[in-house]
Structure formats: C-alpha cells, structure tokens
Write an enzyme that holds these catalytic residues in place. Sequence first.
Site, short mmCIF file in Angstrom:
data_model
loop_
_atom_site.label_atom_id
_atom_site.label_comp_id
_atom_site.label_asym_id
_atom_site.label_seq_id
_atom_site.Cartn_x
_atom_site.Cartn_y
_atom_site.Cartn_z
N ASP A 1 0.84 -1.20 0.00
CA ASP A 1 0.00 0.00 0.00
C ASP A 1 0.88 1.25 0.00
OD1 ASP A 1 -2.30 1.47 -0.01
OD2 ASP A 1 -2.86 1.05 2.06
N ARG B 1 -0.51 8.93 1.04
CA ARG B 1 -1.23 9.00 2.32
C ARG B 1 -0.55 8.17 3.41
NH1 ARG B 1 -4.07 5.89 -1.21
NH2 ARG B 1 -4.01 3.67 -0.72
N ASN B 2 0.25 7.18 2.98
CA ASN B 2 0.90 6.28 3.94
C ASN B 2 2.36 6.63 4.21
OD1 ASN B 2 -1.39 4.80 4.43
ND2 ASN B 2 -1.04 3.43 2.69
N ASP C 1 2.21 3.01 8.03
CA ASP C 1 1.00 2.25 7.79
C ASP C 1 1.25 0.91 7.10
OD1 ASP C 1 -1.54 1.44 7.72
OD2 ASP C 1 -2.38 3.33 7.03
P1 ADP Z 1 -4.77 3.61 9.72
O1 ADP Z 1 -3.66 2.63 9.53
O2 ADP Z 1 -5.76 3.12 10.72
O3 ADP Z 1 -5.39 4.04 8.43
P2 ADP Z 1 -2.91 5.73 9.85
O4 ADP Z 1 -1.66 5.05 10.22
O5 ADP Z 1 -3.13 6.03 8.41
O6 ADP Z 1 -4.13 4.92 10.39
O7 ADP Z 1 -3.00 7.11 10.63
C1 ADP Z 1 -4.01 8.07 10.37
C2 ADP Z 1 -3.46 9.47 10.53
O8 ADP Z 1 -2.87 9.62 11.83
C3 ADP Z 1 -2.32 9.81 9.56
O9 ADP Z 1 -2.81 10.30 8.35
C4 ADP Z 1 -1.54 10.87 10.34
O10 ADP Z 1 -2.17 12.13 10.21
C5 ADP Z 1 -1.70 10.40 11.78
N1 ADP Z 1 -0.53 9.58 12.19
C6 ADP Z 1 -0.38 8.24 12.05
N2 ADP Z 1 0.81 7.83 12.52
C7 ADP Z 1 1.44 8.94 12.96
C8 ADP Z 1 2.75 9.21 13.54
N3 ADP Z 1 3.62 8.23 13.75
N4 ADP Z 1 3.06 10.48 13.85
C9 ADP Z 1 2.18 11.49 13.62
N5 ADP Z 1 0.96 11.32 13.08
C10 ADP Z 1 0.59 10.06 12.75
#
Ligand code: ADP
Length: 354
Positions: A193, A197-198, A214
């Site tokens: 993926d 966005r990731n 992610d």
């Molecule tokens: P999921 O895997 O459930 O989709 P994500 O990992 O995409 O969740 O996280 C969603 C949002 O949270 C990201 O777009 C970002 O804004 C924030 N986020 C995630 N991980 C971090 C991190 N390590 N530090 C800062 N913000 C984070």
Amino acid sequence: NSTLSSTLFSVRKNDCTDTCYDNDTVTPFLSGSGGVSSISPLYDWSQINDIIHIIPRNKITVKRMIGKGAFGEVYYGLLADVARQQTPLPVAIKMLPSLCSEQSKSEFFVEAVLLSKLRHPNIVKFLGISVDENSLYLLLELMEGGDLKSFVRECRINGEVPSKVSIYDLLNLCIDVAKGCEYLEQNRFIHRDIAARNCLLSEKGPNRVAKIADFGMTKNVFRTNYYRKNGKAMVPVKWMPPEAFHDGVFTTKTDVWGFGIVLWEVFTLGRIPYPGKSNNEVMTFVAKGGRLDKPDQCSQETYSLMFECWMDKPEDRPNFRNITEELIQIQKSSDLSQETIINGKSSRDYNVTE
Ligand code: ADP
C-alpha cells in the site's frame, strides 16, 4: 491481560491469517490535523533501540488526537523513562477502539510485530505496544509533519504567492520514500500500500524527512481473494498494477508500481490519480495500457521514471535501488534548487512563454 496476550501469541504464530474488512479501505484517510506544534526535543533514536516492545500503561500520557485512520484514532502523547532520559519522549499513539472485533485486534498485533522488525531512517520507527484490559496502543515515532499527501496539497497556492517547496524539495521527499522502499526490497518485504497517504513527514520545515508508515496492508496476504470473491473495491486499485488487481500477485514490483503513483501524487501536489474514473474504469483503462498523464511541473526524466514503474510486465519495471539512483541523478543533473513552484508549475515553466 490474559485474553489480549493470548491473542498476541496466536497472531505471532499465524501472521498470514486470511482477513476481510467490511469497510472500503481504498479511502481510509479521514486525515487528521497531522502536524503537532513543535515541542519535540531532539532525541537520538539510536539510543532508544532497547525499548521493550510491551510498554507499561503508566508510562504513557495521552495528550490529544492528531489523526484518524481506518480502524482507530491516532494521538499525540508522552512516553516516560525512555533510555533513562528525564524528559518524556513525544510519541504517536495508534489506539484501537475498546469496542473492536477479535479480527481487528489480531491485525493490530500483526502490524506491531511486522513494524518491530524494521529499522531504517525512512521507515517510521516502532516503539512498542501497550496492552490493558480495555484498549490496545501502538506507539510510534512522532511524525510532526503529518502525511505526505496532505503536505503536498498544502503546498498548493492561490494567486502568485510562491509555494514553500521547490522541485528540489519534492525530489528530496521522493528520494526518502524510495530509500525506505529500497530497504523493504532488500529485506524481501512487500508493503502493498505504497501511497502518499501512507508516508509521514518528520516535520513540515526544510529539514523534513519522509518515512514509510501504515503497514496495515502488509499482513493481508490473502486479501485479494476477498476482493475477487466480492468484486468490491477492498484494495487501493489506483495504486496497484494489473497483476495485483487481476490475479492477486504481489511482489516488490507491486510496490514499484505504487511508488510510480506516489511520484505522480507528489508532482501533482496531491491530486487523486485517474481523476473522474471509478476503480472499475481504472482497472479497464490500465489493463488496456492506459497510464496517468505527465504532471505539468514534472520533468521528462521524472515522468519517464514514473512510466517505467508502470510497465505492464513486472520484470520490466526498475528495482528500488535503480529508482533511488535515478532520482538522485535527476536531482543532481538539474539546477533545481532555486526553482519554486508557482500555481502548480515550476518557476522555470512559469518564466518561459511557450
Ligand atoms: P490507519 O492505519 O488506521 O489508516 P494511519 O496510520 O493512516 O491509520 O494514521 C491516520 C493518521 O494519523 C495519519 O494520516 C496521520 O495524520 C496520523 N498519524 C499516524 N501515525 C502517525 C505518527 N507516527 N506520527 C504522527 N501522526 C501520525
């Protein structure tokens, strides 16, 4: 908690459980505010390698929400007693809601186990998990700049105010992501993926570093079976090559295709690929040889690299080592340092009347 611990062990033994999601993970990004005000003291991450993966809950202070993902919320928080430091370490805390399925719990643990195996400057650092009777936390390095897609979108400008990034900066971000992917490639690890966005940024300022985050999809080894059964968009089709969405074949070259889309996302300052097309239309279009157009502000060399990432046959696509080298070369060979993006075009394009 014994139930959660036993889940953890069963997950460790069974990393490849078949999974099915009941939501559309093609668009999981109800992207949160992303950035956090700059309060993070500079930590030497190499010194905190010894963190135990299970972190006692009383060492964690949850502060405020910074993002929302497909399965839960992400908070900014503080972790005490890291590497005998007095100052608590600012961290990101991915929380699983208290009311969640056993399936989600398993997936959450698998992500933790996978992440704990990865160590690279362009991979978001995993700190550990914290388990109590009611909730699960996954602690990650705090990425104060938020996600790459939101960042490049914020770089769009109205009128003639110069954007805060140059083409050079955009190439830097792409090189960071390519290096993270190269590390995954060397370790035979398929992300599945790779998308803007990731990827997360350490900060929004000039010292920003992009890192891959992610790993939620990585574990879904049999996910495409589910996709094929239902014919529903359960996978990020617009980031996938034909062999992945048609035949469920995933290799590192699947990630190479996704990386090509990331290049396109970055150089369009965060446009959604294949504008106006549904996932089904994209599958037909791509299978017939259709590809994304060259973004306005991207050089022919960069577009050629994207295009190579989208070669029909996986073996014709470059590997990440070559991609990183090529991007560094592109960055070196052009004097882009002064080039500012104006109205979605580079100043070079802007100044030339064609
Ligand atoms: P999921 O895997 O459930 O989709 P994500 O990992 O995409 O969740 O996280 C969603 C949002 O949270 C990201 O777009 C970002 O804004 C924030 N986020 C995630 N991980 C971090 C991190 N390590 N530090 C800062 N913000 C984070």
